[in-house]
Design an enzyme around this catalytic site. Structure first.
Site, PDB file in Angstrom:
ATOM      1  N   HIS A  95       0.864  -1.198   0.000  1.00 31.54           N
ATOM      2  CA  HIS A  95       0.000   0.000   0.000  1.00 31.54           C
ATOM      3  C   HIS A  95       0.898   1.245   0.000  1.00 31.54           C
ATOM      4  O   HIS A  95       1.969   1.232   0.616  1.00 31.54           O
ATOM      5  CB  HIS A  95      -0.895  -0.021   1.239  1.00 31.54           C
ATOM      6  CG  HIS A  95      -1.993   1.004   1.185  1.00 31.54           C
ATOM      7  ND1 HIS A  95      -1.760   2.335   1.416  1.00 31.54           N
ATOM      8  CD2 HIS A  95      -3.319   0.889   0.905  1.00 31.54           C
ATOM      9  CE1 HIS A  95      -2.905   3.008   1.284  1.00 31.54           C
ATOM     10  NE2 HIS A  95      -3.857   2.149   0.972  1.00 31.54           N
ATOM     11  N   GLU A 152      -4.272   2.559  -6.990  1.00 27.39           N
ATOM     12  CA  GLU A 152      -4.712   3.608  -6.065  1.00 27.39           C
ATOM     13  C   GLU A 152      -3.908   4.885  -6.325  1.00 27.39           C
ATOM     14  O   GLU A 152      -2.789   5.024  -5.823  1.00 27.39           O
ATOM     15  CB  GLU A 152      -4.474   3.178  -4.621  1.00 27.39           C
ATOM     16  CG  GLU A 152      -5.351   2.048  -4.168  1.00 27.39           C
ATOM     17  CD  GLU A 152      -5.564   2.090  -2.653  1.00 27.39           C
ATOM     18  OE1 GLU A 152      -6.715   2.028  -2.227  1.00 27.39           O
ATOM     19  OE2 GLU A 152      -4.580   2.200  -1.913  1.00 27.39           O
TER      20      GLU A 152
HETATM   21  P1  PGA Z   1      -9.868   5.799   0.925  1.00 25.41           P
HETATM   22  O1  PGA Z   1      -8.630   4.812   1.114  1.00 25.41           O
HETATM   23  O2  PGA Z   1     -11.030   4.974   0.447  1.00 25.41           O
HETATM   24  O3  PGA Z   1     -10.091   6.416   2.259  1.00 25.41           O
HETATM   25  O4  PGA Z   1      -9.450   6.810  -0.112  1.00 25.41           O
HETATM   26  C1  PGA Z   1      -8.372   3.809   0.191  1.00 25.41           C
HETATM   27  C2  PGA Z   1      -7.131   3.054   0.560  1.00 25.41           C
HETATM   28  O5  PGA Z   1      -6.103   3.688   0.834  1.00 25.41           O
HETATM   29  O6  PGA Z   1      -7.129   1.812   0.618  1.00 25.41           O
END
Ligand code: PGA
Length: 225
Positions: A95, A152
């Site tokens: 992540h 992401e």
């Molecule tokens: P968020 O986070 O939905 O609060 O943007 C997503 C993540 O980092 O997994």
């Protein structure tokens, strides 16, 4: 194919607030159709509590990190050995918050992917759009097709500024070039209102903020399919 909806609680929640979440979530389970696979990834100390309710409430258990090392002298690290019998099915790995605050490298992430696969845990590998090829290249070739890849964009995480769906579609193509025909998730400010846009173009979503409230998360699951 079933959409994959993963709730990432990050470092939030206590025993007490997890119990309330589970109780509230249980009131909505009958509203779900069977076409989504739901995963909840709580912090490590809450795995046993949350995992104990997983089968009854129809979700799978996930973790947010994993040691790249086996059992042994690695203070503070959680190895696959520690997780035996907890029923963990998925691991969020690499992540951007792990890479940024804990200095995880592509090499570390590749080691974590290998550990997860050896324990039968599906790796949910988070990648950065600018480094897809090098992040894929660090992972062992025969592990690539066993990954679920999560896109992401940094600007979309926790900001309320969710990514343009066209961009997600384009990045999904690039991911397939590097990883092969894998499942792809989008994450970044998804909620019950916008989730349907993303599940049209990718296989599911990784949800942070909107997973913390059981009612909102349940609504998101309903609107995702
Ligand atoms: P968020 O986070 O939905 O609060 O943007 C997503 C993540 O980092 O997994």
């Amino acid at each position: 194919m079933k959409k994959l909806i993963v709730g990432n609680w990050k470092s939030n929640k206590t025993i007490e607030s997890s119990r309330s979440w589970l109780e509230s979530f249980s009131q909505h389970v009958s509203e779900f159709e069977d076409n989504a696979e739901i995963v909840i990834a709580p912090p490590f100390p809450l795995l046993s509590l949350v995992g104990g309710q997983a089968a009854g409430l129809g979700f799978k258990l996930g973790i947010q990190d994993l040691s790249q090392f086996d059992a042994g002298s690695y203070t503070g690290a959680v190895s696959i050995h520690n997780l035996q019998d907890l029923g963990v099915s998925y691991a969020i790995l690499g992540h951007s918050e792990r890479r940024r605050y804990f200095r995880e490298t592509d090499h570390d992430v590749a080691g974590k992917v290998a550990q997860a696969i050896s324990a039968g845990i599906v790796p949910l590998v988070c990648i950065d759009e600018s480094y897809i090829s090098s992040q894929a290249a660090a992972i062992e070739d025969d592990h690539l097709s066993q990954c679920v890849v999560v896109y992401e964009p940094l600007a979309a995480i926790g900001t309320g500024d969710n990514a343009d769906v066209g961009n997600v579609k384009e990045v999904a193509e690039k991911i397939r070039l590097a990883f092969g025909d894998v499942k792809i998730l989008y994450g970044g400010s998804t909620n019950s209102q916008n989730v349907g846009e993303y599940t049209l173009v990718v296989d599911g979503v990784l949800v942070g903020t909107a997973s913390l409230d059981a009612k909102e998360f349940a609504k998101l699951v309903i609107n995702a399919v």
